[in-house]
Motif scaffolding. Structure first.
Motif, PDB file in Angstrom:
ATOM      1  N   VAL A 101     -46.723 -25.225 151.241  1.00 24.79           N
ATOM      2  CA  VAL A 101     -45.619 -25.711 152.078  1.00 24.79           C
ATOM      3  C   VAL A 101     -44.278 -25.353 151.429  1.00 24.79           C
ATOM      4  O   VAL A 101     -43.360 -24.879 152.106  1.00 24.79           O
ATOM      5  N   ALA A 102     -44.154 -25.548 150.129  1.00 28.79           N
ATOM      6  CA  ALA A 102     -42.909 -25.200 149.431  1.00 28.79           C
ATOM      7  C   ALA A 102     -42.621 -23.704 149.546  1.00 28.79           C
ATOM      8  O   ALA A 102     -41.467 -23.303 149.754  1.00 28.79           O
ATOM      9  N   THR A 103     -43.651 -22.882 149.431  1.00 28.52           N
ATOM     10  CA  THR A 103     -43.463 -21.439 149.553  1.00 28.52           C
ATOM     11  C   THR A 103     -42.927 -21.077 150.934  1.00 28.52           C
ATOM     12  O   THR A 103     -41.957 -20.325 151.065  1.00 28.52           O
ATOM     13  N   VAL A 104     -43.540 -21.627 151.958  1.00 32.98           N
ATOM     14  CA  VAL A 104     -43.114 -21.328 153.334  1.00 32.98           C
ATOM     15  C   VAL A 104     -41.702 -21.870 153.586  1.00 32.98           C
ATOM     16  O   VAL A 104     -40.871 -21.189 154.195  1.00 32.98           O
ATOM     17  N   VAL A 105     -41.414 -23.073 153.110  1.00 38.29           N
ATOM     18  CA  VAL A 105     -40.067 -23.632 153.274  1.00 38.29           C
ATOM     19  C   VAL A 105     -39.040 -22.760 152.548  1.00 38.29           C
ATOM     20  O   VAL A 105     -37.957 -22.491 153.068  1.00 38.29           O
ATOM     21  N   GLY A 106     -39.379 -22.294 151.357  1.00 35.44           N
ATOM     22  CA  GLY A 106     -38.470 -21.409 150.631  1.00 35.44           C
ATOM     23  C   GLY A 106     -38.212 -20.118 151.395  1.00 35.44           C
ATOM     24  O   GLY A 106     -37.058 -19.673 151.510  1.00 35.44           O
ATOM     25  N   LEU A 107     -39.261 -19.522 151.930  1.00 32.92           N
ATOM     26  CA  LEU A 107     -39.093 -18.302 152.726  1.00 32.92           C
ATOM     27  C   LEU A 107     -38.234 -18.570 153.958  1.00 32.92           C
ATOM     28  O   LEU A 107     -37.414 -17.731 154.358  1.00 32.92           O
ATOM     29  N   HIS A 108     -38.399 -19.743 154.531  1.00 35.06           N
ATOM     30  CA  HIS A 108     -37.593 -20.134 155.693  1.00 35.06           C
ATOM     31  C   HIS A 108     -36.111 -20.142 155.335  1.00 35.06           C
ATOM     32  O   HIS A 108     -35.260 -19.730 156.119  1.00 35.06           O
ATOM     33  N   PHE A 109     -35.773 -20.580 154.116  1.00 31.99           N
ATOM     34  CA  PHE A 109     -34.366 -20.575 153.707  1.00 31.99           C
ATOM     35  C   PHE A 109     -33.839 -19.155 153.519  1.00 31.99           C
ATOM     36  O   PHE A 109     -32.654 -18.892 153.765  1.00 31.99           O
ATOM     37  N   LEU A 110     -34.704 -18.241 153.097  1.00 32.69           N
ATOM     38  CA  LEU A 110     -34.269 -16.850 152.978  1.00 32.69           C
ATOM     39  C   LEU A 110     -33.946 -16.271 154.362  1.00 32.69           C
ATOM     40  O   LEU A 110     -32.936 -15.572 154.536  1.00 32.69           O
ATOM     41  N   VAL A 111     -34.780 -16.580 155.340  1.00 31.22           N
ATOM     42  CA  VAL A 111     -34.501 -16.148 156.714  1.00 31.22           C
ATOM     43  C   VAL A 111     -33.237 -16.839 157.221  1.00 31.22           C
ATOM     44  O   VAL A 111     -32.387 -16.217 157.859  1.00 31.22           O
ATOM     45  N   PHE A 112     -33.112 -18.108 156.920  1.00 30.52           N
ATOM     46  CA  PHE A 112     -31.926 -18.888 157.301  1.00 30.52           C
ATOM     47  C   PHE A 112     -30.665 -18.205 156.765  1.00 30.52           C
ATOM     48  O   PHE A 112     -29.673 -18.060 157.481  1.00 30.52           O
ATOM     49  N   ALA A 113     -30.698 -17.777 155.500  1.00 28.50           N
ATOM     50  CA  ALA A 113     -29.543 -17.116 154.885  1.00 28.50           C
ATOM     51  C   ALA A 113     -29.170 -15.854 155.655  1.00 28.50           C
ATOM     52  O   ALA A 113     -27.991 -15.578 155.884  1.00 28.50           O
ATOM     53  N   ARG A 114     -30.175 -15.111 156.053  1.00 30.28           N
ATOM     54  CA  ARG A 114     -29.912 -13.866 156.781  1.00 30.28           C
ATOM     55  C   ARG A 114     -29.388 -14.146 158.180  1.00 30.28           C
ATOM     56  O   ARG A 114     -28.418 -13.526 158.611  1.00 30.28           O
ATOM     57  N   ILE A 115     -30.018 -15.043 158.898  1.00 30.64           N
ATOM     58  CA  ILE A 115     -29.620 -15.320 160.277  1.00 30.64           C
ATOM     59  C   ILE A 115     -28.204 -15.886 160.332  1.00 30.64           C
ATOM     60  O   ILE A 115     -27.383 -15.461 161.151  1.00 30.64           O
ATOM     61  N   PHE A 116     -27.914 -16.865 159.484  1.00 28.73           N
ATOM     62  CA  PHE A 116     -26.634 -17.563 159.565  1.00 28.73           C
ATOM     63  C   PHE A 116     -25.584 -17.023 158.593  1.00 28.73           C
ATOM     64  O   PHE A 116     -24.473 -17.545 158.536  1.00 28.73           O
ATOM     65  N   ARG A 117     -25.954 -16.007 157.795  1.00 29.85           N
ATOM     66  CA  ARG A 117     -25.018 -15.397 156.840  1.00 29.85           C
ATOM     67  C   ARG A 117     -24.393 -16.452 155.931  1.00 29.85           C
ATOM     68  O   ARG A 117     -23.187 -16.479 155.717  1.00 29.85           O
ATOM     69  N   GLU A 118     -25.246 -17.295 155.365  1.00 30.93           N
ATOM     70  CA  GLU A 118     -24.814 -18.345 154.437  1.00 30.93           C
ATOM     71  C   GLU A 118     -25.407 -18.025 153.063  1.00 30.93           C
ATOM     72  O   GLU A 118     -26.593 -18.260 152.813  1.00 30.93           O
ATOM     73  N   PRO A 119     -24.606 -17.475 152.151  1.00 27.48           N
ATOM     74  CA  PRO A 119     -25.123 -17.016 150.857  1.00 27.48           C
ATOM     75  C   PRO A 119     -25.816 -18.085 150.015  1.00 27.48           C
ATOM     76  O   PRO A 119     -26.731 -17.770 149.262  1.00 27.48           O
ATOM     77  N   VAL A 120     -25.420 -19.342 150.138  1.00 21.88           N
ATOM     78  CA  VAL A 120     -26.027 -20.382 149.308  1.00 21.88           C
ATOM     79  C   VAL A 120     -27.540 -20.463 149.537  1.00 21.88           C
ATOM     80  O   VAL A 120     -28.295 -20.810 148.638  1.00 21.88           O
ATOM     81  N   PHE A 121     -27.983 -20.083 150.726  1.00 24.37           N
ATOM     82  CA  PHE A 121     -29.402 -20.207 151.030  1.00 24.37           C
ATOM     83  C   PHE A 121     -30.236 -19.103 150.393  1.00 24.37           C
ATOM     84  O   PHE A 121     -31.445 -19.218 150.330  1.00 24.37           O
TER      85      PHE A 121
END
Length: 183
Positions: A101-121
């Motif tokens: 679950v942590a792995t998938v959630v972490g990957l989700h944040f990487l996609v989040f960073a790309r979609i929303f252009r938020e570098p912190v993610f």
């Protein structure tokens, strides 16, 4: 409430859930210590988010970004459910489910960073994914459940809480600097 604030609150809840759900596997007084610390940290982080004038870039997401993110969340749910079935039913590694679950959630944040252009993610996604992968490796190596839960659950929860708190504090600092700037 902006999308970034709402997302930050969701991230804080996720961090708290990771800590509360995984601290129980530790010995001695650690479950209570970590759970109380997680609850206090969560309260402080939520207060910081609600006080912060802006979090992240302060830009409202477009409809396309929201749609793309919705597909990502759907894929995340499918990956968690399918991965859990494989880890438990096929590989007989029930202790690997939480780091999965942590792995998938972490990957989700990487996609989040790309979609929303938020570098912190980018760094948040990398850190949480790294913890999840490390937890998976520990589970596969038959490490004690407490070790797997700490690396694959408690640490990612603490990283989530710290990241949200840092983002809220940074938003408050940026707004304060803008108010005090001459002009």
């Amino acid at each position: 409430m902006t999308g970034a604030k709402l997302g930050s609150l969701v991230g804080a809840v996720g961090g708290l859930v990771f800590v509360l759900a995984n601290a129980g596997a530790l010995p001695g007084p650690w479950p209570l210590v970590l759970q109380v610390t997680g609850i206090v940290a969560f309260a402080l982080v939520v207060a910081a988010v609600l006080r912060a004038p802006v979090i992240g870039g302060g830009v409202e997401p477009s409809q396309r970004q929201l749609r793309d993110y919705g597909f990502t969340v759907l894929a995340e749910v499918v990956a968690i459910l399918a991965g859990t079935r494989i880890l438990v039913g096929v590989l007989d590694l029930p202790t690997a489910t939480l780091p999965w679950v942590a792995t998938v959630v972490g990957l989700h944040f990487l996609v989040f960073a790309r979609i929303f252009r938020e570098p912190v993610f980018w760094w948040l996604g990398g850190a949480v994914t790294g913890c999840g992968v490390a937890g998976l490796a520990l589970a596969a190596a038959s490490a004690p459940e407490a070790t797997v839960s700490t690396v694959g659950g408690v640490v990612p929860g603490a990283v989530l809480l710290a990241s949200v708190g840092w983002s809220a504090a940074a938003g408050s600092r940026r707004a304060g600097a803008a108010e005090s700037a001459p002009g």
